[in-house]
Design an enzyme around this catalytic site. Structure first.
Site, PDB file in Angstrom:
ATOM      1  CB  ILE A   1      -0.993  -0.027   1.196  1.00  0.00           C
ATOM      2  CG1 ILE A   1      -2.171   0.913   0.924  1.00  0.00           C
ATOM      3  CG2 ILE A   1      -0.296   0.286   2.513  1.00  0.00           C
ATOM      4  CD1 ILE A   1      -3.338   0.715   1.878  1.00  0.00           C
TER       5      ILE A   1
ATOM      6  CG  ASN B   1      -0.650   1.706  17.957  1.00  0.00           C
ATOM      7  OD1 ASN B   1      -0.664   2.842  18.413  1.00  0.00           O
ATOM      8  ND2 ASN B   1       0.427   1.185  17.387  1.00  0.00           N
TER       9      ASN B   1
ATOM     10  CG  ASP C   1       1.323   1.837  12.411  1.00  0.00           C
ATOM     11  OD1 ASP C   1       1.597   2.898  11.836  1.00  0.00           O
ATOM     12  OD2 ASP C   1       0.965   1.768  13.604  1.00  0.00           O
TER      13      ASP C   1
ATOM     14  CB  SER D   1      -8.664  -5.759  12.549  1.00  0.00           C
ATOM     15  OG  SER D   1      -8.841  -4.633  13.374  1.00  0.00           O
TER      16      SER D   1
ATOM     17  N   GLY E   1      -4.036  -8.607  10.717  1.00  0.00           N
ATOM     18  CA  GLY E   1      -2.695  -9.084  11.020  1.00  0.00           C
ATOM     19  C   GLY E   1      -2.574  -9.371  12.501  1.00  0.00           C
TER      20      GLY E   1
ATOM     21  CE1 TYR F   1      -3.601  -4.351  17.536  1.00  0.00           C
ATOM     22  CE2 TYR F   1      -5.289  -2.979  16.562  1.00  0.00           C
ATOM     23  CZ  TYR F   1      -4.175  -3.112  17.365  1.00  0.00           C
ATOM     24  OH  TYR F   1      -3.646  -2.007  17.991  1.00  0.00           O
TER      25      TYR F   1
HETATM   26  N1  AR6 Z   1       0.795  -3.104   2.322  1.00  0.00           N
HETATM   27  C1  AR6 Z   1      -0.433  -3.660   2.429  1.00  0.00           C
HETATM   28  N2  AR6 Z   1      -0.764  -4.516   3.438  1.00  0.00           N
HETATM   29  C2  AR6 Z   1       0.201  -4.801   4.349  1.00  0.00           C
HETATM   30  C3  AR6 Z   1       1.500  -4.247   4.298  1.00  0.00           C
HETATM   31  C4  AR6 Z   1       1.786  -3.362   3.224  1.00  0.00           C
HETATM   32  N3  AR6 Z   1       2.992  -2.783   3.088  1.00  0.00           N
HETATM   33  N4  AR6 Z   1       2.219  -4.736   5.355  1.00  0.00           N
HETATM   34  C5  AR6 Z   1       1.405  -5.570   6.034  1.00  0.00           C
HETATM   35  N5  AR6 Z   1       0.181  -5.618   5.422  1.00  0.00           N
HETATM   36  P1  AR6 Z   1      -1.314  -5.407  10.623  1.00  0.00           P
HETATM   37  P2  AR6 Z   1      -3.644  -4.928  12.394  1.00  0.00           P
HETATM   38  C6  AR6 Z   1      -1.019  -6.383   5.785  1.00  0.00           C
HETATM   39  O1  AR6 Z   1      -0.747  -6.364  11.600  1.00  0.00           O
HETATM   40  O2  AR6 Z   1      -3.996  -6.364  12.434  1.00  0.00           O
HETATM   41  C7  AR6 Z   1       0.663  -2.638  14.103  1.00  0.00           C
HETATM   42  O3  AR6 Z   1       1.769  -2.895  14.896  1.00  0.00           O
HETATM   43  C8  AR6 Z   1      -0.868  -7.576   6.709  1.00  0.00           C
HETATM   44  O4  AR6 Z   1      -0.395  -8.704   5.978  1.00  0.00           O
HETATM   45  O5  AR6 Z   1      -0.409  -4.411   9.976  1.00  0.00           O
HETATM   46  O6  AR6 Z   1      -4.748  -3.913  12.212  1.00  0.00           O
HETATM   47  C9  AR6 Z   1      -0.087  -1.395  14.526  1.00  0.00           C
HETATM   48  O7  AR6 Z   1       0.752  -0.438  15.088  1.00  0.00           O
HETATM   49  C10 AR6 Z   1      -2.302  -7.768   7.181  1.00  0.00           C
HETATM   50  O8  AR6 Z   1      -3.074  -8.498   6.215  1.00  0.00           O
HETATM   51  O9  AR6 Z   1      -2.542  -4.536  11.277  1.00  0.00           O
HETATM   52  C11 AR6 Z   1      -1.072  -1.934  15.523  1.00  0.00           C
HETATM   53  O10 AR6 Z   1      -0.504  -2.023  16.814  1.00  0.00           O
HETATM   54  C12 AR6 Z   1      -2.845  -6.327   7.238  1.00  0.00           C
HETATM   55  O11 AR6 Z   1      -1.889  -5.524   6.512  1.00  0.00           O
HETATM   56  C13 AR6 Z   1      -1.389  -3.304  15.003  1.00  0.00           C
HETATM   57  O12 AR6 Z   1      -0.264  -3.713  14.244  1.00  0.00           O
HETATM   58  C14 AR6 Z   1      -3.020  -5.758   8.629  1.00  0.00           C
HETATM   59  O13 AR6 Z   1      -2.031  -6.271   9.499  1.00  0.00           O
HETATM   60  C15 AR6 Z   1      -2.595  -3.302  14.115  1.00  0.00           C
HETATM   61  O14 AR6 Z   1      -2.898  -4.613  13.763  1.00  0.00           O
END
Ligand code: AR6
Length: 178
Positions: free
Chosen positions: A17, A30, A40, A123, A125, A127
């Site tokens: 993204i 978060n 993030d 949420s 990943g 979460y």
């Molecule tokens: N582009 C698109 N999607 C991505 C990318 C990217 N570059 N990198 C990871 N994803 P997560 P959450 C996907 O864990 O569950 C953080 O530490 C990933 O594979 O990023 O909402 C924050 O600071 C997954 O499918 O977000 C919060 O503390 C999706 O993005 C916490 O994690 C979301 O995974 C939020 O957890």
């Protein structure tokens, strides 16, 4: 995959993204807006320190809500930091909170004059939200919003893995048919 809804289009793609050339990308943040891992971390790394400088001034963000910062060095003008729920068992308001953060992100995008927005799988990943359920909520919430608001013409779901892309494509097909 693409789906046309009047003046608007929903697209589901695999990708990073941070590379999106849209008006706003949404971050899965978060509630402290402190940065972290996953998408993030990738957004802060690619966008540079200007994003965190603005996050620090925002005093956090409630779960289910979203806040806006600059896009810093990203191609996107803005980052919309949305805070999805941590998934427990689905009986602690998680579906409403997840829908709310998509809706709030769309509202903010519209208020800031964005015609194109890209979302990650919020949420899904760290979460721990079950991905098929999250995909259905994401697609349906965005579709509902587009039906009742004008101005956003392109919404892209940018999924990191092929598996997740397929699940979002399935959710888009189901939502189109219902
Ligand atoms: N582009 C698109 N999607 C991505 C990318 C990217 N570059 N990198 C990871 N994803 P997560 P959450 C996907 O864990 O569950 C953080 O530490 C990933 O594979 O990023 O909402 C924050 O600071 C997954 O499918 O977000 C919060 O503390 C999706 O993005 C916490 O994690 C979301 O995974 C939020 O957890």
């Amino acid at each position: 995959m693409k789906s046309d809804l009047g003046e608007s289009r929903i697209e589901v793609v695999q990708g990073d993204i941070t590379q999106e050339t849209v008006d706003a990308i949404v971050n899965a943040a978060n509630s402290g807006l402190r940065g972290g891992g996953g998408v993030d971390g990738a957004i802060h790394r690619a966008g540079g320190p200007a994003i965190m400088d603005e996050c620090r001034k925002l005093a956090g963000c409630d779960t289910g809500d979203a806040k806006v910062t600059t896009g810093g060095n990203l191609a996107a003008r803005l980052v919309i930091h949305a805070v999805g729920p941590v998934y427990r068992d689905g009986k602690h308001g998680e579906p409403d909170l997840l829908a709310s953060c998509y809706r709030r992100s769309m509202e903010l995008a519209l208020q800031h004059g964005c015609a194109s927005v890209a979302f990650p799988a919020i949420s899904c990943g760290v979460y721990g939200y079950p991905i098929p359920d999250a995909a259905s909520i994401a697609i349906r919430t965005v579709m509902e919003f587009l039906k009742s608001h004008h101005g956003i013409t392109r919404v892209r779901f940018v999924l990191f893995s092929d598996d997740v892309r397929r699940i979002f494509e399935h959710a888009l097909e189901e939502a189109r048919e219902s």
